[in-house]
Design a protein around this motif. Structure first.
Motif, mmCIF file in Angstrom:
data_model
loop_
_atom_site.group_PDB
_atom_site.id
_atom_site.type_symbol
_atom_site.label_atom_id
_atom_site.label_comp_id
_atom_site.label_asym_id
_atom_site.label_seq_id
_atom_site.Cartn_x
_atom_site.Cartn_y
_atom_site.Cartn_z
ATOM 1 N N GLU A 136 0.838 -1.201 0.000
ATOM 2 C CA GLU A 136 0.000 0.000 0.000
ATOM 3 C C GLU A 136 0.871 1.248 0.000
ATOM 4 N N GLN B 145 1.827 11.808 -2.459
ATOM 5 C CA GLN B 145 2.010 13.140 -1.888
ATOM 6 C C GLN B 145 2.546 14.078 -2.960
ATOM 7 N N THR C 254 -3.020 0.430 -3.670
ATOM 8 C CA THR C 254 -2.490 -0.925 -3.460
ATOM 9 C C THR C 254 -2.037 -1.535 -4.776
ATOM 10 N N GLU D 119 0.929 5.836 -0.463
ATOM 11 C CA GLU D 119 0.268 7.124 -0.305
ATOM 12 C C GLU D 119 0.910 8.073 -1.317
ATOM 13 N N THR E 96 3.173 2.667 2.757
ATOM 14 C CA THR E 96 2.585 2.699 4.093
ATOM 15 C C THR E 96 2.362 1.301 4.662
ATOM 16 N N ASN F 238 9.798 3.004 3.761
ATOM 17 C CA ASN F 238 9.052 4.243 3.532
ATOM 18 C C ASN F 238 9.891 5.341 2.895
ATOM 19 N N THR G 253 -0.561 15.040 1.548
ATOM 20 C CA THR G 253 -1.146 13.789 1.075
ATOM 21 C C THR G 253 -2.285 14.078 0.113
ATOM 22 N N GLN H 198 -3.588 11.219 -2.082
ATOM 23 C CA GLN H 198 -4.379 9.977 -2.130
ATOM 24 C C GLN H 198 -3.762 8.961 -1.171
ATOM 25 N N THR H 199 -4.614 8.141 -0.557
ATOM 26 C CA THR H 199 -4.140 7.087 0.335
ATOM 27 C C THR H 199 -4.764 5.761 -0.073
ATOM 28 N N GLY H 200 -4.222 4.676 0.463
ATOM 29 C CA GLY H 200 -4.794 3.348 0.204
ATOM 30 C C GLY H 200 -4.570 2.832 -1.199
#
Length: 168
Positions: A31, A35, A47, A33, A69, A79, A41, A43-45
């Motif tokens: 997963e 930036q 995959t 993120e 993440t 990371n 940030t 977008q997150t999640g």
């Protein structure tokens, strides 16, 4: 004369491929993120799919970074940002991110082999009984035999005979 001209923004995309650092095998389930260059940030999640690829589209031109993440199962989380720039000449970017396996975890999950059972050859194993005889016929649940009814009849007759003899 009135002339109208609409400008459209140039959009870009990025494809990240997640691989094993030792074998270069693709890794699903990582997963990320997204930036911008300031660390905000966007977008997150995000995959990676079964082919180990993550694709983000409709990005404005500019500087970005992808930060891991969550590492795939059995791998160390890295990371360190993967930085990239989208501009007019580079609207589609492909980047690669490697992960290191956690030491002591085997590459291939261990699945034990099931033992093979070899039955001994017996003389009767090859013979098939084709006829049902009294010896091979087994009673079914709830079956009654004729002998029980015959015994009950004899008991009733003998009791009746004794009663008749006493009355005389």
């Amino acid at each position: 004369i009135s002339v109208t001209k609409e400008n459209t923004t140039i959009k870009g995309s990025v494809s990240l491929t997640k691989t094993d650092s030792a074998t270069a095998a693709v890794l699903a389930g990582a997963e990320f993120e997204l930036q911008d260059s300031t660390g905000k940030t966007l977008q997150t999640g995000l995959t990676t799919n079964e082919q180990g690829v993550l694709t983000v589209t409709d990005l404005e031109l500019g500087d970005y970074q992808l930060i891991e993440t969550k590492a795939p199962v059995g791998y160390v989380l890295d990371n360190t940002p993967v930085k990239f720039t989208l501009d007019e000449t580079h609207q589609t970017i492909s980047v690669t991110k490697e992960n290191t396996r956690i030491p002591g975890i085997p590459n291939i999950p261990f699945t034990p082999d099931l033992p093979t059972v070899i039955l001994p050859e017996t003389p009767m194993a090859s013979k098939i009984v084709k006829e049902e005889t009294e010896m091979t016929k087994l009673p079914k649940t709830g079956d009654t035999t004729f002998n029980g009814g015959l015994g009950l009849l004899l008991f009733t007759l003998s009791t009746g005979g004794l009663v008749l003899l006493r009355k005389k």
